[in-house]
Write an enzyme that holds these catalytic residues in place. Sequence first.
Site, PDB file in Angstrom:
ATOM      1  N   GLN A  93      -8.782  23.839   6.192  1.00 56.27           N
ATOM      2  CA  GLN A  93      -8.636  23.773   7.531  1.00 56.27           C
ATOM      3  C   GLN A  93      -7.256  24.720   7.643  1.00 56.27           C
ATOM      4  O   GLN A  93      -6.059  24.224   8.070  1.00 56.27           O
ATOM      5  CB  GLN A  93      -8.161  22.353   7.872  1.00 56.27           C
ATOM      6  CG  GLN A  93      -9.210  21.428   7.676  1.00 56.27           C
ATOM      7  CD  GLN A  93      -8.811  20.194   8.192  1.00 56.27           C
ATOM      8  OE1 GLN A  93      -8.238  19.638   9.193  1.00 56.27           O
ATOM      9  NE2 GLN A  93      -9.097  19.039   7.216  1.00 56.27           N
ATOM     10  N   ARG A 111     -23.009  27.290   8.991  1.00 56.11           N
ATOM     11  CA  ARG A 111     -22.798  25.887   8.947  1.00 56.11           C
ATOM     12  C   ARG A 111     -23.229  25.404  10.242  1.00 56.11           C
ATOM     13  O   ARG A 111     -22.416  25.268  11.352  1.00 56.11           O
ATOM     14  CB  ARG A 111     -21.434  25.678   8.579  1.00 56.11           C
ATOM     15  CG  ARG A 111     -20.963  25.879   7.252  1.00 56.11           C
ATOM     16  CD  ARG A 111     -20.039  24.992   6.838  1.00 56.11           C
ATOM     17  NE  ARG A 111     -19.473  25.348   5.551  1.00 56.11           N
ATOM     18  CZ  ARG A 111     -19.837  24.713   4.280  1.00 56.11           C
ATOM     19  NH1 ARG A 111     -20.729  23.884   4.276  1.00 56.11           N
ATOM     20  NH2 ARG A 111     -19.523  25.025   3.347  1.00 56.11           N
ATOM     21  N   LYS A 150     -24.456  32.832   5.203  1.00 57.15           N
ATOM     22  CA  LYS A 150     -24.806  31.458   5.518  1.00 57.15           C
ATOM     23  C   LYS A 150     -24.372  31.058   6.896  1.00 57.15           C
ATOM     24  O   LYS A 150     -23.391  31.773   7.187  1.00 57.15           O
ATOM     25  CB  LYS A 150     -24.133  30.768   4.277  1.00 57.15           C
ATOM     26  CG  LYS A 150     -22.818  29.730   4.607  1.00 57.15           C
ATOM     27  CD  LYS A 150     -22.653  28.960   3.319  1.00 57.15           C
ATOM     28  CE  LYS A 150     -21.169  28.641   3.416  1.00 57.15           C
ATOM     29  NZ  LYS A 150     -20.361  28.212   2.405  1.00 57.15           N
ATOM     30  N   ASP A 206     -21.371  33.323   0.637  1.00 60.97           N
ATOM     31  CA  ASP A 206     -21.012  33.658   1.922  1.00 60.97           C
ATOM     32  C   ASP A 206     -20.178  35.036   2.141  1.00 60.97           C
ATOM     33  O   ASP A 206     -19.925  35.448   1.030  1.00 60.97           O
ATOM     34  CB  ASP A 206     -20.144  32.404   2.666  1.00 60.97           C
ATOM     35  CG  ASP A 206     -19.215  31.862   1.658  1.00 60.97           C
ATOM     36  OD1 ASP A 206     -18.409  33.031   1.196  1.00 60.97           O
ATOM     37  OD2 ASP A 206     -18.854  30.714   1.621  1.00 60.97           O
ATOM     38  N   GLY A 233     -23.927  21.596  -1.027  1.00 57.92           N
ATOM     39  CA  GLY A 233     -24.908  22.227  -0.345  1.00 57.92           C
ATOM     40  C   GLY A 233     -24.990  23.683  -0.176  1.00 57.92           C
ATOM     41  O   GLY A 233     -25.991  24.431  -0.279  1.00 57.92           O
ATOM     42  N   THR A 260     -19.715  19.672  -1.202  1.00 51.62           N
ATOM     43  CA  THR A 260     -20.824  18.844  -1.179  1.00 51.62           C
ATOM     44  C   THR A 260     -22.107  19.537  -2.106  1.00 51.62           C
ATOM     45  O   THR A 260     -23.063  18.771  -2.431  1.00 51.62           O
ATOM     46  CB  THR A 260     -21.685  18.661   0.074  1.00 51.62           C
ATOM     47  OG1 THR A 260     -21.900  19.968   0.545  1.00 51.62           O
ATOM     48  CG2 THR A 260     -20.489  18.117   1.248  1.00 51.62           C
ATOM     49  N   GLY A 272       0.817  -1.162   0.010  1.00 49.49           N
ATOM     50  CA  GLY A 272      -0.106   0.151  -0.041  1.00 49.49           C
ATOM     51  C   GLY A 272       0.873   1.379  -0.050  1.00 49.49           C
ATOM     52  O   GLY A 272       0.543   2.491  -0.231  1.00 49.49           O
TER      53      GLY A 272
HETATM   54  C1  R5P Z   1     -16.738  28.200   1.641  1.00 49.74           C
HETATM   55  O1  R5P Z   1     -16.325  28.945   2.499  1.00 49.74           O
HETATM   56  C2  R5P Z   1     -16.250  27.833   0.324  1.00 49.74           C
HETATM   57  O2  R5P Z   1     -16.134  29.223  -0.365  1.00 49.74           O
HETATM   58  C3  R5P Z   1     -17.624  26.997  -0.496  1.00 49.74           C
HETATM   59  O3  R5P Z   1     -18.593  27.729  -0.267  1.00 49.74           O
HETATM   60  C4  R5P Z   1     -17.529  25.650   0.092  1.00 49.74           C
HETATM   61  O4  R5P Z   1     -16.415  25.280   0.367  1.00 49.74           O
HETATM   62  C5  R5P Z   1     -18.624  24.868  -0.496  1.00 49.74           C
HETATM   63  O5  R5P Z   1     -18.980  23.663   0.149  1.00 49.74           O
HETATM   64  P1  R5P Z   1     -20.174  22.786  -0.211  1.00 49.74           P
HETATM   65  O6  R5P Z   1     -20.305  22.714  -1.440  1.00 49.74           O
HETATM   66  O7  R5P Z   1     -19.739  21.672   0.621  1.00 49.74           O
HETATM   67  O8  R5P Z   1     -21.215  23.605   0.542  1.00 49.74           O
END
Ligand code: R5P
Length: 312
Positions: free
Chosen positions: A98, A195, A193, A170, A226, A224, A39
């Site tokens: 991160q 989270r 927005k 955002d 979202g 994702t 691996g």
């Molecule tokens: C967030 O700060 C980024 O700019 C994107 O809006 C985010 O990474 C999108 O993530 P997801 O598609 O999971 O909502």
Amino acid sequence: MDGRLLVFSGNANEALAREIATNLRIGLGRALVGQFKNGETRVKLQDNVRGCDVFVVQPTCSPVDHHLMELLLLIDALRRASAARVTAVIPYYGYAKQEKKTSGREPISAKLVANLIRTAGADRVLTMDLHAPAIEGFFDIPVDHLQAAQQLADYIRSLNLPNPVVVSPDTGGVGRANRFRERIGAGLAIIAKQRPEPDVAEVLEMVGDVEGKTAIIVDDMISTGGTLVEAAQALLDRGARSVYACATHGVFASDAVPIIGRSDLVETIVTNTIPQTGNLTEARIRTISVAPLFAEAIMRIHKDLSLSALFS
Ligand code: R5P
């Protein structure tokens, strides 16, 4: 710098690396990048790189740790084989979300990744639309930070959309959306927005008039999906006539592609920093190539020419 220009690739996005090399009118450097039976990642260069100016193209996209390890081992192999200079070309920088501690007892993973790349032996980094521009400062070596905004804006302009308004999904993306708005000549709207938990996005509020307008959501990445789908719904609820989306990095984690496909988004435009395997056509996702831009940047770095013109 008078060493020969060479471009190598790991397995993360060989198609992009090949396209970059074609734009530079050279072939890809030959290297075996695979795995041992236990691996562990195995790398062996098959070309002489002594005295060469080498660029390793490897976005650290999923599987992120595996692609990161390939990048580190390629850089180490190049150093030990006496390359004169090694540039890590990281079109998509994984772990970028991160980049700070959001609560106690967490790592700053983006900084650790920068340390690893430097320790492996990279002399410089060439990257694109870092999630947090401050990551540039995590490196004590030169970082050239490209933007895909010009390529994305050119495509949006070609659509001649009526009454456009650019939307930041955002508050962190307002600067990016505003610069995009200036490129295409449009209004600006901003979504706040939250989270409630990792990978879940909720629209809190919106500033700006979108009624009867064509909304274009601009983001750095779609993970994702979202954020995008929630934002598109909020825009339609507030009277937007139709909604498009642009993002540099199509991470498309989990079920993002079908989720976007089921949404009311007319079209979603991403670049090819990350290779795609899902059914993009069905989800109305278009990919734009950033290979010519990377090739131009690589040529300028190789020839010690200014890159300023590429950042505008
Ligand atoms: C967030 O700060 C980024 O700019 C994107 O809006 C985010 O990474 C999108 O993530 P997801 O598609 O999971 O909502």
